[in-house]
Design a protein around this motif. Structure first.
Motif, PDB file in Angstrom:
ATOM      1  N   GLN A   1       0.829  -1.204   0.000  1.00  0.00           N
ATOM      2  CA  GLN A   1       0.000   0.000   0.000  1.00  0.00           C
ATOM      3  C   GLN A   1       0.864   1.255   0.000  1.00  0.00           C
ATOM      4  N   MET A   2       1.947   1.230   0.793  1.00  0.00           N
ATOM      5  CA  MET A   2       2.867   2.364   0.798  1.00  0.00           C
ATOM      6  C   MET A   2       3.554   2.507  -0.558  1.00  0.00           C
ATOM      7  N   ASP A   3       3.902   1.366  -1.155  1.00  0.00           N
ATOM      8  CA  ASP A   3       4.529   1.408  -2.477  1.00  0.00           C
ATOM      9  C   ASP A   3       3.583   2.008  -3.513  1.00  0.00           C
ATOM     10  N   MET A   4       2.306   1.696  -3.391  1.00  0.00           N
ATOM     11  CA  MET A   4       1.334   2.240  -4.329  1.00  0.00           C
ATOM     12  C   MET A   4       1.204   3.750  -4.164  1.00  0.00           C
ATOM     13  N   LEU A   5       1.283   4.217  -2.914  1.00  0.00           N
ATOM     14  CA  LEU A   5       1.246   5.661  -2.683  1.00  0.00           C
ATOM     15  C   LEU A   5       2.474   6.333  -3.290  1.00  0.00           C
ATOM     16  N   ARG A   6       3.648   5.697  -3.092  1.00  0.00           N
ATOM     17  CA  ARG A   6       4.867   6.247  -3.688  1.00  0.00           C
ATOM     18  C   ARG A   6       4.788   6.215  -5.210  1.00  0.00           C
ATOM     19  N   LEU A   7       4.194   5.148  -5.726  1.00  0.00           N
ATOM     20  CA  LEU A   7       4.038   5.032  -7.176  1.00  0.00           C
ATOM     21  C   LEU A   7       3.168   6.158  -7.717  1.00  0.00           C
ATOM     22  N   GLN A   8       2.074   6.439  -7.014  1.00  0.00           N
ATOM     23  CA  GLN A   8       1.192   7.521  -7.437  1.00  0.00           C
ATOM     24  C   GLN A   8       1.901   8.868  -7.345  1.00  0.00           C
ATOM     25  N   SER A   9       2.678   9.047  -6.263  1.00  0.00           N
ATOM     26  CA  SER A   9       3.410  10.300  -6.087  1.00  0.00           C
ATOM     27  C   SER A   9       4.436  10.497  -7.198  1.00  0.00           C
ATOM     28  N   LEU A  10       5.189   9.432  -7.504  1.00  0.00           N
ATOM     29  CA  LEU A  10       6.182   9.520  -8.580  1.00  0.00           C
ATOM     30  C   LEU A  10       5.517   9.790  -9.923  1.00  0.00           C
ATOM     31  N   SER A  11       4.370   9.153 -10.127  1.00  0.00           N
ATOM     32  CA  SER A  11       3.654   9.368 -11.384  1.00  0.00           C
ATOM     33  C   SER A  11       3.224  10.825 -11.517  1.00  0.00           C
ATOM     34  N   ASN A  12       2.729  11.390 -10.411  1.00  0.00           N
ATOM     35  CA  ASN A  12       2.316  12.796 -10.434  1.00  0.00           C
ATOM     36  C   ASN A  12       3.508  13.718 -10.686  1.00  0.00           C
ATOM     37  N   LYS A  13       4.635  13.418 -10.019  1.00  0.00           N
ATOM     38  CA  LYS A  13       5.831  14.240 -10.203  1.00  0.00           C
ATOM     39  C   LYS A  13       6.321  14.161 -11.648  1.00  0.00           C
ATOM     40  N   ARG A  14       6.334  12.938 -12.186  1.00  0.00           N
ATOM     41  CA  ARG A  14       6.797  12.763 -13.560  1.00  0.00           C
ATOM     42  C   ARG A  14       5.906  13.533 -14.525  1.00  0.00           C
ATOM     43  N   ASN A  15       4.591  13.416 -14.339  1.00  0.00           N
ATOM     44  CA  ASN A  15       3.664  14.112 -15.229  1.00  0.00           C
ATOM     45  C   ASN A  15       3.825  15.625 -15.132  1.00  0.00           C
TER      46      ASN A  15
END
Length: 380
Positions: free
Chosen positions: A168-182
């Motif tokens: 679940q924490m990894d998914m949050l980090r994944l979403q955060s990285l995706s937002n930063k990348r975008n």
């Protein structure tokens, strides 16, 4: 390259780094998904064995794992889990001969023993007197107790729960990285890869003042409340850059860019670059010194003194900012204050690595004293 192009190159480089981090994070999430799936297979095999246990069985009662042993062993091997001996043991039997001799055999040996016993043949011997005939075949496969089985089930459940929480924490980090990348991709006008590489390859000297200097530039205006803003951020223990998700790579690229501009005597652009760094990461002494050096070269001596002073506060054992403060004070005509600063530098420069700085401070102090003596003599 102008400053705007360089800043866009930084954003482009940041987008590429975030893309790589995003791929790594996706791979990590997928790996954990696979591991959780394998652990669930193990749990299914264990629950299958537990379902065959009588409801009134006690913790010390033996549990027959024969129906799920092969499946459990395969699932454990796939997940890289080492089963307890009582759960992962191969089936085994003891073949006892009429003369008391015993043999440990596996399933293939058990079939062989059954065949020899039915034919009353000597088992694995050339003695046909009858002494080597099979007296009994007894299964000796280790069997876990109900308590051991229940304990291992709970252990596997705990591993699944732990990995699920981590996922679940990894998914949050994944979403955060995706937002930063975008966001980085939206805000960056991507220059050529050669431009990014050129900026990344730039290496800054240890001391910005080693670069060529030009003191003919006009003074620059700095917002009056910038020191107060930085002090407030420092008090709160955070950096403005963290709000925008800037990391060390971003800072180092800009730091190298600032030194490149400084070495080209483009002090106005260097000041803007180092000012950006100071504003977004006020915890780094190098940025503070570099910003002050740019201000000094732009003859904004009072502003430079402010930031040299802040750099000194960040490392009280480093006399270099105080030395440059003395230079600014001399330029402003603050002779007494400059002498006091130089004397402080001399007291702080007793180590061999600061011998050159000590020599420079001593020479400057002697020059000031000599100038004062000459003035006094001419007056009389």
């Amino acid at each position: 390259m102008d400053l705007e192009t360089a800043m866009m190159a930084v954003q482009s480089n940041r987008a590429n780094l975030l893309e790589a981090q995003l791929k790594d994070q996706i791979a990590s999430v997928q790996a954990k998904n696979d591991q959780i799936s394998k652990l669930n297979q193990i749990l299914g095999s264990l629950n299958k064995a537990a379902a065959g246990v009588a409801s009134d069985a006690k913790a010390g009662d033996k549990v027959d794992m024969s129906g799920s042993a092969a499946e459990l062993k395969s699932a454990a091997a796939s997940a890289g889990i080492t089963l307890p001996p009582e759960l992962g043991a191969e089936k085994s039997w003891e073949v006892k001969l009429r003369d008391g001799t015993t043999h440990k055999v596996d399933e293939a040996g058990k079939k062989e023993a059954d065949d020899y016993k039915s034919k009353n043949w000597a088992f694995r011997s050339s003695d046909y007197s009858g002494k080597k005939g099979i007296a009994s075949i007894t299964e000796t496969t280790p069997q876990p107790t109900k308590g051991q089985l229940d304990g291992f089930i709970q252990q596997v459940k705990s591993q699944i729960d732990s990995m699920s929480n981590s996922q679940q924490m990894d998914m949050l980090r994944l979403q955060s990285l995706s937002n930063k990348r975008n966001e980085a991709c939206r805000t960056a006008a991507v220059p050529s890869s050669a431009t990014c590489a050129e900026i990344t390859r730039t290496r800054a000297p240890a001391n910005p003042r080693e670069s060529p200097m030009n003191t003919k530039n006009a003074p620059v205006s700095i917002p009056d409340n910038l020191p107060e803003q930085i002090a407030e951020l420092l008090t709160n223990g955070g950096t403005l850059g963290s709000v925008y998700d800037y990391d060390d790579t971003d800072y180092e690229v800009l730091y190298a860019l600032g030194h490149s501009l400084y070495s080209q005597t483009r002090y106005q652009d260097a000041m803007r670059t180092f000012g950006f760094l100071v504003t977004h990461n006020h915890m780094e002494k190098r940025f503070m010194n570099a910003f002050a050096a740019s201000l000094q070269m732009l003859k904004s001596y009072k502003e430079a003194i402010k930031y040299y002073s802040m750099a000194s506060l960040m490392d009280m054992g480093d006399p270099l900012p105080t030395y440059h403060t003395a230079e600014c004070m001399i330029a402003l005509g603050y002779t007494a204050e400059a002498k006091e600063a130089l004397q402080f530098v001399l007291r702080q420069s007793d180590t061999p690595e600061r011998a050159e700085l000590k020599s420079r401070a001593q020479a400057m102090l002697e020059l000031m004293n000599s100038a004062k003596s000459s003035t006094s003599t001419s007056t009389h």
